[in-house]
Scaffold this motif. Structure first.
Motif, mmCIF file in Angstrom:
data_model
loop_
_atom_site.group_PDB
_atom_site.id
_atom_site.type_symbol
_atom_site.label_atom_id
_atom_site.label_comp_id
_atom_site.label_asym_id
_atom_site.label_seq_id
_atom_site.Cartn_x
_atom_site.Cartn_y
_atom_site.Cartn_z
ATOM 1 N N TYR A 1 -35.360 -26.561 109.453
ATOM 2 C CA TYR A 1 -36.481 -26.395 110.372
ATOM 3 C C TYR A 1 -37.604 -25.601 109.713
ATOM 4 O O TYR A 1 -38.776 -25.906 109.903
ATOM 5 N N SER A 2 -37.248 -24.601 108.930
ATOM 6 C CA SER A 2 -38.261 -23.815 108.217
ATOM 7 C C SER A 2 -39.020 -24.683 107.230
ATOM 8 O O SER A 2 -40.249 -24.594 107.118
ATOM 9 N N GLU A 3 -38.301 -25.525 106.509
ATOM 10 C CA GLU A 3 -38.958 -26.429 105.563
ATOM 11 C C GLU A 3 -39.868 -27.409 106.285
ATOM 12 O O GLU A 3 -40.963 -27.720 105.796
ATOM 13 N N ALA A 4 -39.442 -27.890 107.450
ATOM 14 C CA ALA A 4 -40.276 -28.814 108.223
ATOM 15 C C ALA A 4 -41.571 -28.132 108.648
ATOM 16 O O ALA A 4 -42.642 -28.741 108.603
ATOM 17 N N ILE A 5 -41.491 -26.868 109.042
ATOM 18 C CA ILE A 5 -42.689 -26.115 109.424
ATOM 19 C C ILE A 5 -43.619 -25.979 108.227
ATOM 20 O O ILE A 5 -44.830 -26.219 108.327
ATOM 21 N N ILE A 6 -43.061 -25.606 107.097
ATOM 22 C CA ILE A 6 -43.871 -25.406 105.887
ATOM 23 C C ILE A 6 -44.549 -26.703 105.465
ATOM 24 O O ILE A 6 -45.752 -26.730 105.201
ATOM 25 N N TYR A 7 -43.789 -27.799 105.401
ATOM 26 C CA TYR A 7 -44.353 -29.064 104.956
ATOM 27 C C TYR A 7 -45.448 -29.544 105.906
ATOM 28 O O TYR A 7 -46.483 -30.039 105.467
ATOM 29 N N ALA A 8 -45.227 -29.413 107.204
ATOM 30 C CA ALA A 8 -46.213 -29.871 108.174
ATOM 31 C C ALA A 8 -47.485 -29.039 108.079
ATOM 32 O O ALA A 8 -48.591 -29.573 108.086
ATOM 33 N N ARG A 9 -47.327 -27.719 107.990
ATOM 34 C CA ARG A 9 -48.484 -26.827 107.926
ATOM 35 C C ARG A 9 -49.307 -27.093 106.668
ATOM 36 O O ARG A 9 -50.523 -27.244 106.727
ATOM 37 N N PRO B 1 -31.804 -23.561 116.486
ATOM 38 C CA PRO B 1 -30.897 -23.800 115.357
ATOM 39 C C PRO B 1 -29.570 -23.075 115.552
ATOM 40 O O PRO B 1 -29.538 -21.929 115.988
ATOM 41 N N ASN B 2 -28.485 -23.772 115.258
ATOM 42 C CA ASN B 2 -27.147 -23.223 115.449
ATOM 43 C C ASN B 2 -26.484 -22.794 114.154
ATOM 44 O O ASN B 2 -25.429 -22.179 114.191
ATOM 45 N N LEU C 1 -38.368 -34.189 112.115
ATOM 46 C CA LEU C 1 -39.533 -35.048 112.312
ATOM 47 C C LEU C 1 -40.328 -34.609 113.541
ATOM 48 O O LEU C 1 -41.563 -34.572 113.520
ATOM 49 N N MET C 2 -39.628 -34.251 114.599
ATOM 50 C CA MET C 2 -40.300 -33.780 115.806
ATOM 51 C C MET C 2 -40.980 -32.434 115.568
ATOM 52 O O MET C 2 -42.080 -32.182 116.075
ATOM 53 N N ILE C 3 -40.341 -31.571 114.785
ATOM 54 C CA ILE C 3 -40.928 -30.272 114.450
ATOM 55 C C ILE C 3 -42.195 -30.467 113.641
ATOM 56 O O ILE C 3 -43.212 -29.798 113.890
ATOM 57 N N GLU C 4 -42.165 -31.366 112.680
ATOM 58 C CA GLU C 4 -43.357 -31.633 111.879
ATOM 59 C C GLU C 4 -44.505 -32.111 112.764
ATOM 60 O O GLU C 4 -45.646 -31.667 112.604
ATOM 61 N N ALA C 5 -44.224 -32.976 113.715
ATOM 62 C CA ALA C 5 -45.273 -33.461 114.617
ATOM 63 C C ALA C 5 -45.810 -32.321 115.478
ATOM 64 O O ALA C 5 -47.034 -32.207 115.672
ATOM 65 N N LEU C 6 -44.936 -31.471 115.977
ATOM 66 C CA LEU C 6 -45.352 -30.325 116.791
ATOM 67 C C LEU C 6 -46.236 -29.376 115.996
ATOM 68 O O LEU C 6 -47.317 -28.985 116.447
ATOM 69 N N VAL C 7 -45.788 -29.030 114.800
ATOM 70 C CA VAL C 7 -46.533 -28.084 113.969
ATOM 71 C C VAL C 7 -47.873 -28.677 113.542
ATOM 72 O O VAL C 7 -48.899 -27.987 113.561
ATOM 73 N N LYS C 8 -47.896 -29.943 113.180
ATOM 74 C CA LYS C 8 -49.165 -30.583 112.806
ATOM 75 C C LYS C 8 -50.165 -30.520 113.950
ATOM 76 O O LYS C 8 -51.331 -30.212 113.739
ATOM 77 N N SER C 9 -49.712 -30.803 115.162
ATOM 78 C CA SER C 9 -50.637 -30.766 116.296
ATOM 79 C C SER C 9 -51.128 -29.351 116.557
ATOM 80 O O SER C 9 -52.295 -29.147 116.903
ATOM 81 N N MET C 10 -50.265 -28.357 116.376
ATOM 82 C CA MET C 10 -50.678 -26.967 116.576
ATOM 83 C C MET C 10 -51.689 -26.541 115.520
ATOM 84 O O MET C 10 -52.676 -25.870 115.831
ATOM 85 N N VAL C 11 -51.458 -26.926 114.272
ATOM 86 C CA VAL C 11 -52.366 -26.560 113.189
ATOM 87 C C VAL C 11 -53.724 -27.236 113.383
ATOM 88 O O VAL C 11 -54.769 -26.623 113.179
ATOM 89 N N ILE C 12 -53.714 -28.469 113.815
ATOM 90 C CA ILE C 12 -54.969 -29.171 114.080
ATOM 91 C C ILE C 12 -55.746 -28.478 115.201
ATOM 92 O O ILE C 12 -56.969 -28.430 115.181
ATOM 93 N N LYS C 13 -55.025 -27.893 116.158
ATOM 94 C CA LYS C 13 -55.672 -27.148 117.245
ATOM 95 C C LYS C 13 -56.145 -25.768 116.805
ATOM 96 O O LYS C 13 -56.771 -25.061 117.566
ATOM 97 N N GLY C 14 -55.817 -25.375 115.572
ATOM 98 C CA GLY C 14 -56.289 -24.100 115.045
ATOM 99 C C GLY C 14 -55.251 -22.997 115.020
ATOM 100 O O GLY C 14 -55.559 -21.868 114.659
#
Length: 64
Positions: free
Chosen positions: A51-59, A42-43, A12-25
């Motif tokens: 984490y990869s799926e979270a990045i993809i879904y957020a983007r 990741p361990n 959830l935190m990764i999705e929020a981070l990636v969304k904010s980055m994508v919105i910034k361009g």
């Protein structure tokens, strides 16, 4: 928190981070992955996949 709950919370935190980055361009996959790797280490393969799926879904969620 159990490991699964921590991983879910991190996603959830990764999705929020990636969304904010994508919105910034920032849409370059490498930059997004580097930012996530910097904050979340990741361990296991399961964590890396989640984490990869979270990045993809957020983007995709922002770009669509």
């Amino acid at each position: 928190m159990t490991t699964r709950e921590e991983m879910y919370f991190n996603c959830l935190m990764i999705e929020a981070l990636v969304k904010s980055m994508v919105i910034k361009g920032i849409t370059d996959n490498r930059k997004l992955v580097e930012a996530v790797d910097e904050q979340f280490h990741p361990n296991s393969d399961e964590e890396m996949e989640a984490y990869s799926e979270a990045i993809i879904y957020a983007r995709l969620g922002v770009l669509n």
